[in-house]
Design an enzyme around this catalytic site. Structure first.
Site, PDB file in Angstrom:
ATOM      1  N   THR A  41       3.362   1.961  10.705  1.00 33.59           N
ATOM      2  CA  THR A  41       3.915   3.248  10.266  1.00 33.59           C
ATOM      3  C   THR A  41       5.233   3.091   9.505  1.00 33.59           C
ATOM      4  O   THR A  41       5.588   3.954   8.710  1.00 33.59           O
ATOM      5  CB  THR A  41       4.157   4.183  11.471  1.00 33.59           C
ATOM      6  OG1 THR A  41       5.017   3.526  12.402  1.00 33.59           O
ATOM      7  CG2 THR A  41       2.862   4.565  12.141  1.00 33.59           C
ATOM      8  N   ASP A  42       5.952   1.981   9.755  1.00 33.04           N
ATOM      9  CA  ASP A  42       7.306   1.879   9.190  1.00 33.04           C
ATOM     10  C   ASP A  42       7.338   2.008   7.668  1.00 33.04           C
ATOM     11  O   ASP A  42       8.210   2.679   7.114  1.00 33.04           O
ATOM     12  CB  ASP A  42       7.956   0.547   9.599  1.00 33.04           C
ATOM     13  CG  ASP A  42       8.314   0.518  11.080  1.00 33.04           C
ATOM     14  OD1 ASP A  42       8.230   1.577  11.729  1.00 33.04           O
ATOM     15  OD2 ASP A  42       8.665  -0.567  11.585  1.00 33.04           O
ATOM     16  N   ASP A  95       3.401  -6.809  10.568  1.00 39.93           N
ATOM     17  CA  ASP A  95       4.225  -5.655  10.899  1.00 39.93           C
ATOM     18  C   ASP A  95       4.622  -5.105   9.540  1.00 39.93           C
ATOM     19  O   ASP A  95       5.024  -5.873   8.651  1.00 39.93           O
ATOM     20  CB  ASP A  95       5.470  -6.106  11.689  1.00 39.93           C
ATOM     21  CG  ASP A  95       6.318  -4.936  12.146  1.00 39.93           C
ATOM     22  OD1 ASP A  95       6.702  -4.112  11.286  1.00 39.93           O
ATOM     23  OD2 ASP A  95       6.595  -4.827  13.340  1.00 39.93           O
ATOM     24  N   SER A  96       4.507  -3.807   9.330  1.00 39.72           N
ATOM     25  CA  SER A  96       4.679  -3.308   7.960  1.00 39.72           C
ATOM     26  C   SER A  96       6.098  -3.463   7.444  1.00 39.72           C
ATOM     27  O   SER A  96       6.352  -3.283   6.257  1.00 39.72           O
ATOM     28  CB  SER A  96       4.200  -1.863   7.836  1.00 39.72           C
ATOM     29  OG  SER A  96       5.108  -0.974   8.412  1.00 39.72           O
ATOM     30  N   GLN A 112      19.198  13.390  -0.935  1.00 41.31           N
ATOM     31  CA  GLN A 112      19.199  12.824   0.425  1.00 41.31           C
ATOM     32  C   GLN A 112      18.558  13.762   1.434  1.00 41.31           C
ATOM     33  O   GLN A 112      17.870  13.293   2.338  1.00 41.31           O
ATOM     34  CB  GLN A 112      20.628  12.479   0.857  1.00 41.31           C
ATOM     35  CG  GLN A 112      21.193  11.294   0.108  1.00 41.31           C
ATOM     36  CD  GLN A 112      22.572  10.868   0.598  1.00 41.31           C
ATOM     37  OE1 GLN A 112      23.088  11.379   1.591  1.00 41.31           O
ATOM     38  NE2 GLN A 112      23.168   9.923  -0.107  1.00 41.31           N
ATOM     39  N   THR A 118       1.252  -1.504  14.541  1.00 42.66           N
ATOM     40  CA  THR A 118       1.165  -1.301  15.994  1.00 42.66           C
ATOM     41  C   THR A 118      -0.266  -1.104  16.471  1.00 42.66           C
ATOM     42  O   THR A 118      -0.624  -1.521  17.573  1.00 42.66           O
ATOM     43  CB  THR A 118       2.004  -0.052  16.375  1.00 42.66           C
ATOM     44  OG1 THR A 118       3.369  -0.342  16.103  1.00 42.66           O
ATOM     45  CG2 THR A 118       1.865   0.304  17.842  1.00 42.66           C
TER      46      THR A 118
HETATM   47  N1  ASP Z   1       6.780  -1.856  13.253  1.00 38.61           N
HETATM   48  C1  ASP Z   1       5.446  -1.309  13.207  1.00 38.61           C
HETATM   49  C2  ASP Z   1       4.928  -1.455  11.781  1.00 38.61           C
HETATM   50  O1  ASP Z   1       5.344  -0.733  10.928  1.00 38.61           O
HETATM   51  C3  ASP Z   1       5.467   0.111  13.637  1.00 38.61           C
HETATM   52  C4  ASP Z   1       4.118   0.818  13.648  1.00 38.61           C
HETATM   53  O2  ASP Z   1       3.088   0.320  13.278  1.00 38.61           O
HETATM   54  O3  ASP Z   1       4.131   1.964  14.053  1.00 38.61           O
HETATM   55  O4  ASP Z   1       4.107  -2.311  11.539  1.00 38.61           O
END
Ligand code: ASP
Length: 346
Positions: free
Chosen positions: A91-92, A59-60, A276, A14
């Site tokens: 972040t993903d 995108d991760s 979990q 992002t």
């Molecule tokens: N979908 C994005 C990613 O992981 C989300 C992010 O960067 O926060 O690349």
């Protein structure tokens, strides 16, 4: 410019995205232009930056284990002329990449800080400016005293292999539920020097372990999960992270289910139980439902995150093909990723 040189591997996420007709997507060139123009990055106290934009920017959600090795190799190639590294990442799956790098990069003597943002740097309310400037200043000020893979996000510094993404909306998106923060960043930088891993100056060269062909996976138990579903999942995998209930429990009244687990362990599949719940450890000897897992040959992942356990399995299968050795090493603390319980056995 400050005294230090930082290499930034910009992999996507992002942080450098732009809105498109099909939702936000990485925008090549944009992040570099912003870093070159925003005054915060030109400040006298900031380190000298080399930015490498990956192609394609991902995108991760699209990151694979091969990308972890590519990033590790890239950082290794830059280590001679840089004091520290920043990896800009979505972040993903940031916690997976951070965990993987912590294992793959053997003999790491410098800080590797992963960060990104919830809102792109180009937007008015972006959290990227804070995350990036903080990460860069951490390296500028403390590179000589830090040698581990961290995530710096939302005013927190976390051990990479202890972190999980726990919030998809808030600016403090990551937590390390089973480990103290390595730092809290407010007006002051409060670093947890008792916890931070320091350079070992072992003299051994940095090595990046290539991942082999072993297939590893993660499987989350759910009430009523049929034994045949578990069997299908375990078919062909060398290692599996089994996300168990509570403190490491599974349905031991289901004889067929337990037989599938036992047969898999007997045939050399390494099955690692992690809890979990976000907080706590897999204590397999606590309940009869956990003890049956131990008897079947499942080993405890203690308080490892599922991300750390999965990437550690990949790493260990790249080091050895001996399941007994992998089982043993899964229960050892290699990079600060777990706290062993003394009552559990190998
Ligand atoms: N979908 C994005 C990613 O992981 C989300 C992010 O960067 O926060 O690349």
């Amino acid at each position: 410019m400050g005294m230090r040189k930082v290499y930034i591997a910009y992999t996507g996420g992002t942080v450098g995205m732009q809105p498109t007709e099909r939702g936000s997507a990485p925008a090549p060139g944009q992040l570099g232009a912003l870093l070159a123009s925003l005054p915060q990055f030109q400040a006298a106290e900031m380190p000298e930056i080399t930015l490498k934009e990956y192609n394609p920017l991902l995108d991760s959600a699209n990151m694979t284990p091969a990308d972890w090795v590519t990033i590790g190799e890239d950082l290794k190639a830059r280590q001679e002329d840089h004091d520290g590294f920043m990896v800009l990442h979505g972040t993903d799956t940031m916690a997976y990449t951070a965990s993987a790098l912590s294992f793959l990069m053997e003999g790491l003597e410098k800080p590797v800080i992963l960060t990104g943002s919830q809102i792109p740097l180009c937007e008015t309310r972006s959290d990227a400016l804070e995350n990036l400037t903080t990460g860069l200043l951490l390296i500028e000020r403390y590179a000589h005293r830090m040698s581990e893979v961290c995530i710096c996000f939302g005013g927190r510094l976390l051990r990479g292999n202890r972190a999980s993404k726990t919030d998809s909306e808030g600016f403090d998106a990551f937590e390390s539920p089973n480990h103290p923060l390595l730092g809290t960043i407010g007006i002051d930088f409060e670093l947890n020097w008792r916890m931070l891993r320091r350079p070992q100056t072992s003299g051994l060269p940095l090595r990046v372990r290539k991942l082999g062909d072993a297939s590893v996976g993660a499987c989350r138990l759910y009430p009523g999960m049929p034994a045949r579903t578990l069997a299908a999942f375990l078919d062909g995998v060398s290692g599996c992270v089994l996300e168990c209930y509570g403190a490491g429990n599974a349905p031991n009244r289901d004889a067929e289910f337990m037989k599938v687990l036992r047969d898999a362990c007997d045939s050399g599949t390494v099955i690692v139980a992690v809890p979990q719940p976000l907080r706590g450890s897999a204590a397999l000897s606590l309940y009869a439902t956990g003890r049956t897992l131990l008897e079947a040959g499942v080993v405890s992942g203690f308080d490892m995150t599922a991300e750390a356990a999965l990437t550690k399995l990949s790493y260990l299968f790249a080091c050895t093909s001996d399941p007994a050795e992998v089982r043993h090493m899964m229960q050892q603390n290699l990079r600060g990723e777990l706290t062993p319980l003394t009552s559990e056995n190998d």
